[in-house]
Design a protein around this motif. Structure first.
Motif, PDB file in Angstrom:
ATOM      1  N   MET A  62       0.834  -1.197   0.000  1.00 47.69           N
ATOM      2  CA  MET A  62       0.000   0.000   0.000  1.00 47.69           C
ATOM      3  C   MET A  62       0.873   1.253   0.000  1.00 47.69           C
ATOM      4  O   MET A  62       1.331   1.704   1.054  1.00 47.69           O
ATOM      5  N   SER A  67       1.236   1.102  -6.448  1.00 44.62           N
ATOM      6  CA  SER A  67       1.122   0.104  -5.379  1.00 44.62           C
ATOM      7  C   SER A  67       2.195  -0.964  -5.552  1.00 44.62           C
ATOM      8  O   SER A  67       2.838  -1.077  -6.597  1.00 44.62           O
ATOM      9  N   TYR A  69       1.524  -3.989  -5.931  1.00 47.48           N
ATOM     10  CA  TYR A  69       1.029  -4.835  -7.024  1.00 47.48           C
ATOM     11  C   TYR A  69       1.529  -4.299  -8.372  1.00 47.48           C
ATOM     12  O   TYR A  69       1.918  -5.063  -9.251  1.00 47.48           O
ATOM     13  N   THR A  91       3.179  -6.024   4.485  1.00 49.11           N
ATOM     14  CA  THR A  91       2.035  -5.127   4.377  1.00 49.11           C
ATOM     15  C   THR A  91       1.150  -5.181   5.615  1.00 49.11           C
ATOM     16  O   THR A  91       1.144  -6.180   6.333  1.00 49.11           O
TER      17      THR A  91
END
Length: 160
Positions: A62, A67, A69, A91
């Motif tokens: 985050m 991000s 990801y 995370t």
């Protein structure tokens, strides 16, 4: 020998909070890991990856602008499928979806913040050991391929 190779491993930390980077860096250095790079700007992660060529990435999920990801998605085309590059996601997102998505995106392991430092260290060592063994296997395979090619060349000369 293996332990000293692990201590020389290049570790890249990507986390938007400097306090997290400082905490991780300090702990890793106390454990003998001194080859550490970091950034609080996820937009710089891929550039650092290319220039630093880390053996392990510690990645927050985050972050603003990009991000974890997204970083994983950008890494995918840069890392050959036959190369083991461990990414440990750290995370605060406790949802099962976060874990599944991170692992499906290429992370090799996942820890939820706040995490246990001993568990994190053990996971880091396991991933670095696996990377080292993959690299050794790759080197041995290359040597074998060269020897086989040489034998084929020699044997083809006998058939003439």
């Amino acid at each position: 020998m293996l332990n000293s190779n692990l201590k020389n491993a290049k570790i890249l930390i990507v986390d938007d909070h400097l306090v997290n980077i400082d905490l991780l860096t300090g702990y890793l250095q106390m454990q003998g890991f001194d080859n550490i790079e970091s950034t609080t700007d996820p937009l710089l992660a891929i550039g650092l990856f290319k220039s630093y060529e880390p053996d392990l990435i510690l990645l927050d999920l985050m972050m603003p602008l990009l991000s974890g990801y997204d970083v994983l998605d950008q890494l995918r085309p840069l890392v050959s499928p036959d190369v083991y590059l461990p990414v440990l996601v750290l995370t605060a997102d406790i949802s099962p979806n976060a874990k599944q998505r991170a692992l499906a995106s290429g992370a090799k392991d996942f820890l939820i913040k706040p995490f246990d430092f001993i568990e994190m260290l053990l996971r880091i060592r396991n991933m670095l050991e696996t990377r080292y063994l993959y690299q050794q296997l790759e080197k041995k395979n290359k040597i074998l391929e060269e020897k086989v090619a040489m034998l084929i060349k020699i044997m083809s000369g006998w058939n003439k």
